[in-house]
Design a protein around this motif. Structure first.
Motif, PDB file in Angstrom:
ATOM      1  N   ARG A 217     110.629  68.364 -42.435  1.00 25.52           N
ATOM      2  CA  ARG A 217     109.223  68.113 -42.747  1.00 25.52           C
ATOM      3  C   ARG A 217     109.057  67.069 -43.844  1.00 25.52           C
ATOM      4  N   PRO A 239     102.736  64.485 -40.346  1.00 29.24           N
ATOM      5  CA  PRO A 239     101.605  65.215 -40.964  1.00 29.24           C
ATOM      6  C   PRO A 239     100.998  66.277 -40.046  1.00 29.24           C
ATOM      7  N   LYS A 240     101.124  66.122 -38.729  1.00 27.64           N
ATOM      8  CA  LYS A 240     100.588  67.119 -37.808  1.00 27.64           C
ATOM      9  C   LYS A 240     101.345  68.444 -37.906  1.00 27.64           C
ATOM     10  N   GLY A 242     102.585  69.481 -40.940  1.00 26.03           N
ATOM     11  CA  GLY A 242     102.607  69.823 -42.360  1.00 26.03           C
ATOM     12  C   GLY A 242     103.634  69.057 -43.154  1.00 26.03           C
ATOM     13  N   GLY A 243     104.138  67.956 -42.591  1.00 28.78           N
ATOM     14  CA  GLY A 243     105.171  67.183 -43.268  1.00 28.78           C
ATOM     15  C   GLY A 243     104.645  65.887 -43.844  1.00 28.78           C
TER      16      GLY A 243
END
Length: 578
Positions: A217, A239-240, A242-243
């Motif tokens: 991530r 980012p999708k 959570g990274g």
């Protein structure tokens, strides 16, 4: 009709050559064809000759073709540079704007088509690539409506009018070839594909997707060709989940940031090319002595220094094994297909955590940037292993003792805890240390810690260290290669077998520790061992000699001009070597 086609588009970099190849190849992939593409591009941002060669087939292909059926040229230089590849009966589609010419007395047909003029009449010369795609479609007997979905995906954000104009440009290209030239060569019609849906991606995309599937991530990286697409893919996708991706100030920062994040418990990696890996070497040593997991992707390119930054080479091999100062356990993996790049990236994270070592995933420009058809990935194969990472239930230590983070163990792997874990306090330092991490220069401790770290490599478990195609007990030739040469070797093998030459093939996927036990019987059984690699000094052949011996039967087949191997080169040169 033909079941296989080799098509190339060329022109000046920055005038839409890449988008031409993309729209053409994606559309054919969605129709169910198998494709293998390779881009030749300049190290300049704009200008300089560039081309995209795409092989299209109704069956699987894993290499660039020797010859060329259709050449689409946006300038005379494209014809001059690439004409020699055209087979007898081949076709040149060229923009009539530059008054194209081809050599006399050759069995190649030139069709000058006003790509730029037709596009300008439709509103903008930028659509000349769509006209060229249309002209190609007329030759192959492909319905231009098959491009609509791809054109919609590519240009839909600009509005429906732009989509309609681009589709009209494709249809105008079809009409011009049929109406003006009366094209009706059925021998160039492409057989229908099976219509199956398959992925179409470059190796860098597969690596990035593998990182996500492995649970990574966070990526820290600095842009460099040919690794940048990994970072660019994850900037959009991570980012999708959570990274986050951080573009660091240089490769040193990227590597040390990845080490720190791994220490904190995140699955983290970085990616670069040869010059960037040179800067990371000290940090890789830090990972080794602190026993922090670390995954690094090295996408090889032409060197040394800036060298040939946009060209094919496999010359980082020895540096990846022996480049760090001192002696640390290290794993070097080398996937040979896009599918393997996905699965091996996941395995790289597992090995890094299980054995607490740096793992280098070694690719090359051809695998990293070459776009090819990929069968659907099997996500049920994904298995996450975190090794000796302990939970919060640690026993209380007596007399304020520290946790033995670097405990001497039989398998060489010490228990690992995340910072802040109760009863898990310990030192972390880049100098030699005792079992709790406290700096120590005691001779006996040094020996124990060195021996413990080096014991890890004796226990590495890698499912398929060598990809093997064994047809004969005692072959005339055993081909040995790594990374992107696999498909080209396999195609050359078929031709040699047709000539009555017995051939086996071993493609090495685990470079270090070297899979001696797997390779030794194959080398012993062969009359001649030919090692195929894109470098000038025969680095893989030297590894083979170091680990297996039999130097008298090992020969090198080398190419280091910046271009990948072609099947006929391996076929012809291997016959000379035996």
């Amino acid at each position: 009709m033909i079941s296989q086609l080799s098509w190339k588009v060329g022109g000046q970099q920055g005038e839409g050559i890449e988008s031409t190849g993309e729209v053409f190849s994606i559309a054919l992939n969605r129709l169910g064809y198998y494709l293998y593409g390779y881009r030749h591009f300049s190290s300049r941002i704009k200008g300089g000759h560039t081309n995209n060669k795409i092989r299209v087939s109704t069956s699987e292909v894993r290499s660039i073709s020797d010859d060329l059926d259709i050449l689409v040229a946006f300038d005379q230089e494209t014809i001059d540079v690439n004409f020699h590849e055209l087979r007898n009966g081949g076709i040149v589609l060229a923009d009539s704007k530059f008054n194209p010419t081809i050599p006399e007395n050759v069995n190649v047909t030139l069709y000058p088509v006003p790509f730029t003029e037709i596009a300008t009449e439709l509103g903008t010369s930028l659509m000349k690539n769509m006209v060229a795609i249309g002209a190609t479609s007329a030759i192959l007997n492909i319905n231009p409506n098959g491009y609509h979905e791809v054109v919609q995906d590519t240009y839909g954000r600009k509005g429906e009018k732009i989509v309609e104009k681009n589709m009209e440009a494709i249809k105008k290209g079809v009409e011009y070839l049929k109406d003006v030239f009366g094209f009706d060569r059925t021998d160039m019609y492409l057989e229908k594909a099976d219509g199956q849906k398959r992925m179409f991606m470059i190796g860098n995309d597969a690596i990035a997707l593998g990182a996500i599937a492995a649970g990574s991530r966070f990526m820290a990286a600095y842009p460099i060709t040919p690794a940048s697409e990994i970072m660019e893919y994850l900037i959009k996708k991570l980012p999708k989940f959570g990274g986050v991706v951080i573009q660091t100030e240089d490769e040193i920062a990227a590597c040390t940031m990845a080490i720190g994040a791994n220490y904190a418990g995140a699955r983290t990696f970085t990616a670069s090319a040869g010059p960037g890996l040179s800067l990371m070497m000290e940090a890789i040593g830090l990972s080794g002595i602190t026993e922090q997991p670390l995954v690094i992707v090295d996408t090889q390119r032409g060197g040394p220094s800036t060298g040939l930054p946009t060209k094919q080479e496999q010359s980082d091999l020895m540096a990846m094994i022996y480049g760090t100062h001192g002696e640390i356990p290290k794993v070097v993996m080398a996937p040979s297909t896009v599918q393997e790049a996905f699965y091996d990236m996941i395995e790289a994270f597992n090995i890094a955590e299980e054995y607490q070592v740096p793992v280098i995933l070694l690719t090359d420009l051809q695998l990293s940037l070459g776009k090819q058809t990929v069968e659907p990935l099997d996500y049920h194969k994904i298995n996450i292993r975190r090794g000796k990472l302990l939970n919060d239930d640690l026993p209380e230590l007596e007399n304020k003792a520290y946790f033995k983070r670097y405990e001497v163990t039989e398998d060489g792997v010490s228990p690992r805890v995340l910072p802040g874990t109760k009863n898990g306090i310990h030192h972390v330092t880049g100098v030699e240390h005792d079992e709790t991490g406290k700096p120590s220069e005691v001779a006996l401790n040094r020996i124990e810690q060195m021996d413990k770290r080096l014991r890890k490599l004796a226990n590495i478990n890698f499912n398929t260290p060598v990809h093997k195609r064994i047809y004969h007990d005692h072959p005339d030739i055993l081909f040995v290669g790594f990374i992107s040469t696999r498909g080209t070797i396999e195609e050359a093998m078929e031709r040699l077998e047709n000539d009555g030459i017995a051939v086996n093939h071993a493609h090495i996927r685990l470079i270090h520790p070297f899979p001696t036990e797997e390779l030794l019987p194959l080398v012993e059984a062969a009359k001649k061992v030919i090692v195929v690699e894109n470098n000038a000094t025969g680095q893989l052949a030297n590894l083979l000699k170091m680990n297996i011996s039999y130097a008298n039967k090992i020969a090198s087949l080398l190419k280091y001009d910046g271009n990948p191997f072609l099947p006929h080169e391996i076929y012809t040169r291997s016959k000379e070597l035996i």
